[in-house]
Design an enzyme around this catalytic site. Structure first.
Site, mmCIF file in Angstrom:
data_model
loop_
_atom_site.group_PDB
_atom_site.id
_atom_site.type_symbol
_atom_site.label_atom_id
_atom_site.label_comp_id
_atom_site.label_asym_id
_atom_site.label_seq_id
_atom_site.Cartn_x
_atom_site.Cartn_y
_atom_site.Cartn_z
ATOM 1 C CG HIS A 63 -2.026 0.943 1.141
ATOM 2 N ND1 HIS A 63 -3.328 0.542 0.889
ATOM 3 C CD2 HIS A 63 -2.066 2.295 1.228
ATOM 4 C CE1 HIS A 63 -4.106 1.606 0.836
ATOM 5 N NE2 HIS A 63 -3.364 2.681 1.039
ATOM 6 C CG HIS A 102 3.423 2.717 3.619
ATOM 7 N ND1 HIS A 102 3.457 1.611 2.794
ATOM 8 C CD2 HIS A 102 4.334 2.475 4.602
ATOM 9 C CE1 HIS A 102 4.324 0.727 3.263
ATOM 10 N NE2 HIS A 102 4.886 1.224 4.352
#
Lengths: 329, 65
Positions: A147, A149
């Site tokens: 994800h 980040h």
């Protein structure tokens, strides 16, 4: 258990964080802990059905605000301290299947606002001496969650690489009365061959001393020490040059280009450190479309990097892939 | 530094909402507005970009010295 141990040979702190052995490792997409929690679906770390950008304390932190006492005691030769600090995760988007490079420039502009917010807040803690903003992208550099980040480590000391840069910058400033990085930037902009992209506030370049084939630095043209010193136009210019660089990285080998991104700025110890200059460094491990640069014996054991390429030859490759950025109306 | 620095877009304002997690950690949600107070969150200003399928390969995982 997390604690700080001092290496008397190198004069550096390191953290032990044994609980991180159990952290989530490359989960399937449906069980991503950084996605929003959708109604009726598996609960994630973010208990809301959508978000724009989010920052939160890492569930598996290397350093904690309230660490336990170390399991062992310091003695005459070994020093140990509680692993005190703050580790945050910054989620760039609720979309699992994107990267910063694929996002529009407006999202990078938002992220810069978030970085400024976190730098200011984390710097306000008395025990925090350095706020380190970084991103590890891609399995090639060891990410455990795909994800999109980044992370922030707020250390109770100035970390050794920054300390070394600061020592060199302070010495140069004392001898010459000028900022070392300002002079590096002047040299690079006069030479031109190692420039990747440039706008009114920033220059992206593969420096003369690059250790990785596509190691690229983004430096502010104006002498300033931290991301909170950027004015509005500089924040937008930083977003724009980051978008250009990251998109050029992806175009290079037609892959989602892995990198480590590190932000070097002044310490948060309340001192001005006016000789130090804000910049961002990218360390992409790829040296060709199929080969990666390893930190091997000379790099890891002696501290001398061997770059198999010349920055003067690699910068034109990236520069040719830089495209104009369009802002939404 | 050029004296005639131009903004690329209207400045945005950042807003934070802090949430305490059950395990004691904090979480900060950020939203953004333009100068007139218009919400610039997902879908209004800076949504998702290109589809990942625009990229055709994966970076190599095995490292070579």
């Amino acid at each position: 258990m997390s604690e700080l141990r001092y290496n008397p040979l190198l004069g550096e702190w390191l953290a032990t964080a044994t609980h991180r052995q159990d952290r989530t490792f490359l989960p399937p997409k449906d069980f991503c802990p950084l996605c929003p929690t959708k109604p009726g679906m598996h609960p994630t770390e973010v208990p809301e059905p959508d978000y724009d950008l989010v920052a939160f304390e890492n569930r598996f932190p290397s350093l904690k605000n309230d660490p336990p006492e170390p399991a062992i005691q310091s003695n005459g030769i070994y020093e140990v301290e509680p692993g005190r600090g703050i580790c945050e995760v910054v989620l760039y988007s609720s979309n699992h299947n994107t990267t910063l490079a694929q996002e529009p420039v407006e999202r990078i502009y938002k992220l810069i606002k978030v970085w400024r917010n976190r730098f200011e807040e984390l710097s306000s803690h008395d025990f925090i001496k350095y706020v380190f903003i970084f991103e590890n992208k891609g399995e090639a550099v060891g990410v455990t969650l795909h994800h999109p980040h980044g992370q922030i480590y707020a250390y109770p000391f100035v970390p050794p690489v920054v300390k070394k840069e600061m020592r060199r910058s302070r010495k140069y400033h004392k001898k010459n009365g000028r900022c070392l990085l300002c002079d590096i930037l002047q040299n690079e902009t006069e030479y031109k061959e190692r420039i990747v992209a440039e706008n009114q506030s920033f220059v992206a370049y593969i420096p003369f001393f690059a250790r990785y084939p596509y190691e690229t630095h983004i430096s502010a043209k104006r002498h300033l020490g931290a991301i909170t010193d950027l004015d509005e136009s500089e924040q937008q210019d930083l977003a724009e040059i980051m978008k250009q660089l990251l998109a050029a990285f992806d175009r290079l080998f037609d892959v989602s280009f892995p990198y480590m991104m590190v932000m070097h700025q002044r310490p948060s110890d309340g001192k001005p450190h006016e000789y130090y200059h804000f910049h961002i460094e990218f360390y992409p491990p790829m040296r060709t479309a199929t080969k990666l640069k390893y930190l091997a014996g000379s790099e890891a054991g002696a501290g001398m990097f061997i770059n198999d390429t010349l920055p003067e030859q690699k910068a034109p490759e990236l520069r040719a892939l830089v495209q104009p950025v369009t802002w939404a109306a | 530094m050029p004296k005639d620095k131009q903004l690329k877009t209207d400045p945005i304002n950042i807003h934070e909402r802090r949430v305490a997690m059950p395990d004691g950690r904090y979480m900060v949600f950020f939203t953004f507005t333009d100068g007139s107070g218009r919400d610039l969150s997902n879908g209004l200003h800076g949504g998702s970009g290109e589809e990942p399928s625009a990229l055709h390969g994966e970076a190599p995982e095995e490292q070579h010295v």
